[in-house]
Design an enzyme around this catalytic site. Structure first.
Site, PDB file in Angstrom:
ATOM      1  N   MET A  42     -13.143   1.593  -4.189  1.00 62.40           N
ATOM      2  CA  MET A  42     -11.896   2.622  -3.739  1.00 62.40           C
ATOM      3  C   MET A  42     -11.986   3.604  -4.839  1.00 62.40           C
ATOM      4  O   MET A  42     -11.155   4.220  -4.984  1.00 62.40           O
ATOM      5  CB  MET A  42     -10.768   1.700  -3.374  1.00 62.40           C
ATOM      6  CG  MET A  42     -10.626   1.080  -2.374  1.00 62.40           C
ATOM      7  SD  MET A  42      -9.229   0.506  -1.476  1.00 62.40           S
ATOM      8  CE  MET A  42      -8.257  -0.220  -2.540  1.00 62.40           C
ATOM      9  N   GLY A  48     -14.895  -2.924 -14.829  1.00 63.01           N
ATOM     10  CA  GLY A  48     -15.246  -3.773 -13.925  1.00 63.01           C
ATOM     11  C   GLY A  48     -16.184  -3.481 -12.637  1.00 63.01           C
ATOM     12  O   GLY A  48     -17.321  -4.048 -12.449  1.00 63.01           O
ATOM     13  N   HIS A  49     -15.922  -2.106 -12.191  1.00 63.48           N
ATOM     14  CA  HIS A  49     -16.870  -1.687 -11.056  1.00 63.48           C
ATOM     15  C   HIS A  49     -18.156  -1.332 -11.867  1.00 63.48           C
ATOM     16  O   HIS A  49     -19.124  -1.434 -11.156  1.00 63.48           O
ATOM     17  CB  HIS A  49     -16.118  -0.176 -10.772  1.00 63.48           C
ATOM     18  CG  HIS A  49     -14.988  -0.421 -10.111  1.00 63.48           C
ATOM     19  ND1 HIS A  49     -13.610   0.081 -10.561  1.00 63.48           N
ATOM     20  CD2 HIS A  49     -14.435  -0.847  -8.667  1.00 63.48           C
ATOM     21  CE1 HIS A  49     -12.820  -0.056  -9.599  1.00 63.48           C
ATOM     22  NE2 HIS A  49     -13.230  -0.670  -8.553  1.00 63.48           N
ATOM     23  N   LEU A 197      -9.364  -6.334 -15.466  1.00 63.00           N
ATOM     24  CA  LEU A 197      -9.567  -5.014 -15.148  1.00 63.00           C
ATOM     25  C   LEU A 197      -9.178  -4.496 -13.808  1.00 63.00           C
ATOM     26  O   LEU A 197      -9.587  -5.367 -12.793  1.00 63.00           O
ATOM     27  CB  LEU A 197     -10.783  -4.461 -15.575  1.00 63.00           C
ATOM     28  CG  LEU A 197     -11.071  -4.432 -16.778  1.00 63.00           C
ATOM     29  CD1 LEU A 197     -12.545  -3.647 -17.283  1.00 63.00           C
ATOM     30  CD2 LEU A 197     -10.003  -3.998 -17.906  1.00 63.00           C
TER      31      LEU A 197
HETATM   32  P1  AMP Z   1     -11.733  -1.845  -5.524  1.00 65.91           P
HETATM   33  O1  AMP Z   1     -12.195  -0.598  -6.041  1.00 65.91           O
HETATM   34  O2  AMP Z   1     -10.639  -2.333  -6.263  1.00 65.91           O
HETATM   35  O3  AMP Z   1     -11.722  -2.008  -4.019  1.00 65.91           O
HETATM   36  O4  AMP Z   1     -12.998  -2.956  -5.938  1.00 65.91           O
HETATM   37  C1  AMP Z   1     -14.243  -2.527  -5.627  1.00 65.91           C
HETATM   38  C2  AMP Z   1     -14.934  -3.887  -6.078  1.00 65.91           C
HETATM   39  O5  AMP Z   1     -15.112  -4.002  -7.631  1.00 65.91           O
HETATM   40  C3  AMP Z   1     -14.463  -5.095  -5.528  1.00 65.91           C
HETATM   41  O6  AMP Z   1     -15.636  -5.953  -5.239  1.00 65.91           O
HETATM   42  C4  AMP Z   1     -13.908  -5.707  -6.602  1.00 65.91           C
HETATM   43  O7  AMP Z   1     -13.834  -7.029  -6.512  1.00 65.91           O
HETATM   44  C5  AMP Z   1     -14.642  -5.230  -7.900  1.00 65.91           C
HETATM   45  N1  AMP Z   1     -13.711  -5.313  -8.974  1.00 65.91           N
HETATM   46  C6  AMP Z   1     -12.639  -4.764  -9.326  1.00 65.91           C
HETATM   47  N2  AMP Z   1     -12.034  -5.065 -10.265  1.00 65.91           N
HETATM   48  C7  AMP Z   1     -12.841  -5.818 -10.804  1.00 65.91           C
HETATM   49  C8  AMP Z   1     -13.249  -6.508 -12.134  1.00 65.91           C
HETATM   50  N3  AMP Z   1     -12.098  -6.536 -13.095  1.00 65.91           N
HETATM   51  N4  AMP Z   1     -14.197  -7.470 -12.380  1.00 65.91           N
HETATM   52  C9  AMP Z   1     -15.127  -7.539 -11.549  1.00 65.91           C
HETATM   53  N5  AMP Z   1     -15.190  -6.918 -10.364  1.00 65.91           N
HETATM   54  C10 AMP Z   1     -14.242  -5.894 -10.043  1.00 65.91           C
END
Ligand code: AMP
Length: 293
Positions: A42, A48-49, A197
């Site tokens: 998103m 993390g991303h 994160l």
């Molecule tokens: P989001 O943008 O929050 O929808 O996350 C996109 C992807 O990044 C999802 O697969 C999340 O699980 C992963 N993600 C978000 N934060 C982290 C993190 N701290 N460590 C590893 N993966 C993450």
């Protein structure tokens, strides 16, 4: 000085499909493999991303990172409008990591008729934990992930363990609907303090950030106490998290990794502890794997 190749930023489905087709053909014509790897996000990208994208680059030749704040997975009173949007910075980060395409569609492109009428339903587990706090969230998430799989047709998709229930449900959707994609799961990336994160960490002021660290600290205490069983692990996590007045705990549960149902007090074996809390005004989640001997 290294010159970075910026990924192509594409905002329509047709264009992405035709650019992907061409790219696949170009690579295949050299006799090399042309594996497509999708990383759904998103945006508001953090380390993390970036770890997910690095894994994707290691796994395939064509890496598509989608950036889409999916309205379908936000409830009416949630943070859809205030969710951080940082496309330029995201594209720069993705250039550094070596992504091939950034797919950043509008909501109208993804849902031309408004909220799409056909949805994927997450089933019973989709109504527990995050799903209980955020009704419809997982149906919306699975629907958009399924749409992205159909648009990109990836060989692999990379998700983060940070969203453990999401990983469980996507894995189940892939199996239940016989989707031709393999899932790759990357461990949660944390600050040195342990805090996982999250794009929503932007919203934490210093006292809230300090309090939020109790989530990962509580999980770490549970992982040590798991030697003495499930109830001891739960007590240990509550002791750490409960000490923080700024943290309003939503759920703290130990689930079976294969069913995602809560385990019994006398359960032994692999498990996962899931936690969610509102810290200040920000909802945060975290999880850890437990080994209960
Ligand atoms: P989001 O943008 O929050 O929808 O996350 C996109 C992807 O990044 C999802 O697969 C999340 O699980 C992963 N993600 C978000 N934060 C982290 C993190 N701290 N460590 C590893 N993966 C993450």
């Amino acid at each position: 000085m290294t010159v970075l190749t910026k990924p192509e930023v594409i905002d329509t489905i047709d264009e992405l499909r035709s650019r992907l087709c061409l790219k696949r053909q170009n690579i295949a014509s050299t006799g090399a493999e042309a594996r497509v790897v999708l990383v759904p996000t998103m945006g508001a990208l953090h380390d993390g991303h970036r770890a997910l994208v690095r894994r994707a680059v290691a796994l395939g030749e064509i890496v598509v990172v989608s950036i889409f704040v999916n309205p379908l997975q936000f409830g009416v009173n949630e943070d859809l409008d205030t969710y951080p949007r940082t496309l330029d910075a995201d594209v720069t980060a993705l250039a550094e990591e070596g992504a091939t395409f950034v797919f950043a569609p509008t909501a109208r492109e993804m849902y031309p008729d408004g909220a799409s009428s056909t949805r994927v339903t997450a089933g019973a587990i989709g109504g527990l934990y995050e799903g209980a706090a955020r009704p419809g969230h997982f149906d919306g998430m699975l629907t958009v992930v399924n749409k992205l799989f159909n648009i990109v047709e990836p060989d692999l998709a990379v998700f983060g363990q940070k969203d453990a229930q999401q990983v469980f449900l996507v894995e189940r959707m892939i199996a239940d609907l016989n989707l031709r994609v393999s899932l790759e799961v990357v461990p949660t990336v944390r600050e040195t303090s342990g805090l996982a994160l999250s794009s929503r960490n932007h919203n934490l002021d210093e006292p809230a950030r300090a309090a939020a660290r109790s989530l990962s600290a509580g999980l770490a205490a549970a992982a040590s106490a798991a030697l003495k069983g499930v109830p001891a692990a739960i007590v240990a996590a509550h002791a750490v998290i409960g000490a923080q007045t700024l943290v309003k705990l939503d759920y703290l549960v130990v689930v079976h990794p294969h069913t995602y149902l809560p385990v019994a007090d006398d359960y032994r074996g692999p498990a996962r502890m899931l936690v969610a809390a509102v810290v200040g005004s920000t909802r945060l989640i975290d999880n850890i794997s437990l080994d209960i001997p």
